[in-house]
Design an enzyme around this catalytic site. Structure first.
Site, PDB file in Angstrom:
ATOM      1  N   HIS A 151      84.952  21.932 108.753  1.00 55.02           N
ATOM      2  CA  HIS A 151      83.753  20.703 109.127  1.00 55.02           C
ATOM      3  C   HIS A 151      82.835  20.978 108.067  1.00 55.02           C
ATOM      4  CE1 HIS A 151      82.725  23.939 111.751  1.00 55.02           C
ATOM      5  NE2 HIS A 151      81.317  23.472 111.593  1.00 55.02           N
TER       6      HIS A 151
ATOM      7  N   ASP B 190      78.769  20.281 108.850  1.00 58.47           N
ATOM      8  CA  ASP B 190      77.812  20.211 110.274  1.00 58.47           C
ATOM      9  C   ASP B 190      77.466  18.759 110.450  1.00 58.47           C
ATOM     10  OD1 ASP B 190      78.293  22.968 111.321  1.00 58.47           O
ATOM     11  OD2 ASP B 190      77.015  23.517 109.545  1.00 58.47           O
TER      12      ASP B 190
ATOM     13  N   HIS C 206      83.535  24.243 106.101  1.00 54.72           N
ATOM     14  CA  HIS C 206      83.541  25.637 106.505  1.00 54.72           C
ATOM     15  C   HIS C 206      84.233  25.705 107.877  1.00 54.72           C
ATOM     16  CE1 HIS C 206      79.753  24.626 108.460  1.00 54.72           C
ATOM     17  NE2 HIS C 206      79.984  25.104 109.135  1.00 54.72           N
TER      18      HIS C 206
ATOM     19  N   ARG D 294      71.157  30.415 113.462  1.00 51.83           N
ATOM     20  CA  ARG D 294      71.088  29.219 112.748  1.00 51.83           C
ATOM     21  C   ARG D 294      70.255  28.123 112.354  1.00 51.83           C
ATOM     22  NH1 ARG D 294      76.503  26.390 112.704  1.00 51.83           N
ATOM     23  NH2 ARG D 294      75.966  24.799 111.259  1.00 51.83           N
TER      24      ARG D 294
HETATM   25  C1  SIN Z   1      80.181  26.892 112.486  1.00 55.25           C
HETATM   26  O1  SIN Z   1      81.338  26.682 112.639  1.00 55.25           O
HETATM   27  O2  SIN Z   1      79.639  25.765 112.055  1.00 55.25           O
HETATM   28  C2  SIN Z   1      79.461  28.188 112.485  1.00 55.25           C
HETATM   29  C3  SIN Z   1      80.092  29.154 111.414  1.00 55.25           C
HETATM   30  C4  SIN Z   1      79.959  30.548 111.940  1.00 55.25           C
HETATM   31  O3  SIN Z   1      79.796  30.742 113.103  1.00 55.25           O
HETATM   32  O4  SIN Z   1      80.132  31.419 110.965  1.00 55.25           O
END
Ligand code: SIN
Length: 288
Positions: free
Chosen positions: A105, A107, A259, A274
């Site tokens: 995906h 985000d 990602h 994040r």
């Molecule tokens: C995500 O999937 O947006 C998070 C990425 C992560 O936790 O490394």
């Protein structure tokens, strides 16, 4: 390898061989970047799409200050509805709360203006597992035959939040917030081929987590085309896989990558801090 030297030292940009991404060293992200260093990082981000920094122990405030040098910070849609100014969030996997293991995906692609950059700072990292993989959507587009490129350049992909997202929000925030969220975020249609706002390059703007269907195709045609396009995301030649260490910081370009994080560290603890930088409405420029 690119570098700049200034009174705070030497900053190195070291591309990862054979993949997207570059490692950056010689910079302390707790401090404001000077003009030259910021310009170098912005150029490197446009060129390499994902930048990795080791040993960056950032508080939430320091991470927000770092991110705000790249643009306005985004609010989480739920926090925004609650009138909160909170711009930081945590991804926390524990024995009680298993990793989400989302598929590929970008985000919040279901927003009309999805984020431009994502930023993660690793706070607690398991002894093994829990890597994150990014895939280059320019290469995915470039790998298509001219006929398929022609086809995908003409269509839009409808994105919507995952079906269980609203139920999770309802459980945590109640009916009023959830109903407003649903009303304010109907599915959005983005061009399937997106011209990058900085480089102008075409990227195949896929997002299996949030993609609903290709507009104008039958359900069967849409599912079949998406399945054949999504296969390219699994090509290791287009990917970089990051094995986290505590206090690593990663910033990535959301417009030209997808990602996904692996859940193979379960039941070990993993905590990521994040934030993200606001983006613009995706568009496709025919001559790109
Ligand atoms: C995500 O999937 O947006 C998070 C990425 C992560 O936790 O490394």
């Amino acid at each position: 390898m690119a570098l700049i030297q200034n009174e705070t030292g030497t900053t190195w940009i070291d591309p990862i061989e054979g993949a997207i991404g570059a490692c950056v060293s010689g910079v302390d992200l707790r401090d404001p970047l000077d003009h030259e260093a910021l310009a170098l990082l912005k150029t490197a981000l446009a060129e390499h799409q994902v930048l990795f920094f080791r040993n960056q122990d950032l508080s939430a405030e320091q991470q927000l200050a770092f991110g705000s040098q790249f643009g306005e910070l985004s609010a989480d849609p739920v926090a925004g509805l609650k009138g909160s100014l909170k711009r930081i969030s945590y991804i926390e996997d524990t024995e009680e709360r298993a990793p989400a293991e989302f598929p590929w995906h970008t985000d919040l692609s279901w927003l009309s203006e999805p984020p431009a950059f994502g930023i993660l700072n690793a706070r607690v990292i398991p002894k093994s597992g829990g890597d994150t993989i990014w895939v280059d959507l320019y290469s995915v587009y470039d790998a298509l035959s001219p006929e398929v490129q022609q086809q995908v350049r003409q269509v839009r992909l409808r994105h919507r939040p995952q079906p269980h997202y609203f139920e999770t929000v309802r459980a945590h925030h109640g009916d009023e917030i959830t109903n407003r969220l649903i009303a304010e975020h109907p599915p959005v249609e983005h061009p399937l081929v997106r011209s990058h706002p900085v480089s102008g390059r075409p990227a195949l703007f896929l997002c299996p987590l949030y993609a609903e269907f290709i507009v104008g195709l039958s359900a069967k045609e849409s599912a079949s085309l998406l399945a054949s396009l999504d296969e390219h995301l699994d090509n290791p030649e287009f990917q970089v896989r990051w094995q986290w260490q505590e206090h690593d910081l990663v910033i990535w370009d959301e417009a030209s990558t997808n990602h996904r994080a692996l859940g193979d560290h379960y039941p070990a603890h993993r905590r990521m801090q994040r934030c993200s930088v606001a983006g613009s409405r995706p568009y496709f420029q025919k001559d790109s």
